[in-house]
Design a protein around this motif. Structure first.
Motif, PDB file in Angstrom:
ATOM      1  N   LEU A  48       0.869  -1.170   0.000  1.00 31.44           N
ATOM      2  CA  LEU A  48       0.000   0.000   0.000  1.00 31.44           C
ATOM      3  C   LEU A  48       0.908   1.222   0.000  1.00 31.44           C
ATOM      4  O   LEU A  48       1.220   1.790   1.029  1.00 31.44           O
ATOM      5  N   ALA A  52      -1.567   4.507  -3.915  1.00 29.70           N
ATOM      6  CA  ALA A  52      -2.817   3.856  -3.513  1.00 29.70           C
ATOM      7  C   ALA A  52      -3.412   4.549  -2.290  1.00 29.70           C
ATOM      8  O   ALA A  52      -4.627   4.738  -2.199  1.00 29.70           O
ATOM      9  N   LEU A  53      -2.550   4.940  -1.368  1.00 33.74           N
ATOM     10  CA  LEU A  53      -3.014   5.625  -0.171  1.00 33.74           C
ATOM     11  C   LEU A  53      -3.625   6.984  -0.527  1.00 33.74           C
ATOM     12  O   LEU A  53      -4.658   7.369   0.010  1.00 33.74           O
ATOM     13  N   LEU A  55      -5.092   7.763  -3.334  1.00 33.28           N
ATOM     14  CA  LEU A  55      -6.388   7.514  -3.953  1.00 33.28           C
ATOM     15  C   LEU A  55      -7.453   7.188  -2.914  1.00 33.28           C
ATOM     16  O   LEU A  55      -8.600   7.644  -3.019  1.00 33.28           O
ATOM     17  N   LEU A  56      -7.086   6.408  -1.903  1.00 34.03           N
ATOM     18  CA  LEU A  56      -8.031   6.086  -0.842  1.00 34.03           C
ATOM     19  C   LEU A  56      -8.453   7.341  -0.080  1.00 34.03           C
ATOM     20  O   LEU A  56      -9.638   7.543   0.215  1.00 34.03           O
ATOM     21  N   ILE A  57      -7.509   8.201   0.228  1.00 36.37           N
ATOM     22  CA  ILE A  57      -7.809   9.430   0.957  1.00 36.37           C
ATOM     23  C   ILE A  57      -8.663  10.360   0.107  1.00 36.37           C
ATOM     24  O   ILE A  57      -9.627  10.964   0.592  1.00 36.37           O
ATOM     25  N   GLY A  59     -10.710   9.496  -2.280  1.00 32.01           N
ATOM     26  CA  GLY A  59     -12.043   8.917  -2.361  1.00 32.01           C
ATOM     27  C   GLY A  59     -12.851   9.169  -1.099  1.00 32.01           C
ATOM     28  O   GLY A  59     -14.042   9.477  -1.157  1.00 32.01           O
ATOM     29  N   ALA A  60     -12.184   9.044   0.056  1.00 38.60           N
ATOM     30  CA  ALA A  60     -12.864   9.308   1.328  1.00 38.60           C
ATOM     31  C   ALA A  60     -13.271  10.778   1.423  1.00 38.60           C
ATOM     32  O   ALA A  60     -14.385  11.100   1.859  1.00 38.60           O
TER      33      ALA A  60
END
Length: 75
Positions: A48, A52-53, A55-57, A59-60
């Motif tokens: 990770l 990727a991190l 993108l996750l943040i 998205g959140a």
């Protein structure tokens, strides 16, 4: 107006975190491969990393923004 201020602060914190995490990954040198060619255990799973991190943040943050928007419209 208060919700707008909170969203600005959250966005600023997220952007600072993303920028600082990507800058720190560029500052690291390559790791020691260790052993000879073909030696060692194969990697397990996917790391990770910063991309990727991020993108996750993102998205959140987008999800939170959408929830605040819906809540403001009364839907």
């Amino acid at each position: 107006m208060r919700k707008h201020s909170i969203l600005k602060r959250i966005t600023l914190i997220v952007m600072i975190f993303i920028l600082s995490s990507t800058i720190s990954t560029f500052a690291q040198g390559p790791g020691d491969p260790g052993g000879g060619p073909g030696g060692g255990d194969p990697p397990v799973g996917a790391p990770l990393d910063g991309g990727a991190l991020a993108l996750l943040i993102a998205g959140a943050a987008y999800g939170i923004k959408s929830l605040y928007k819906k809540k403001g419209k009364g839907e």
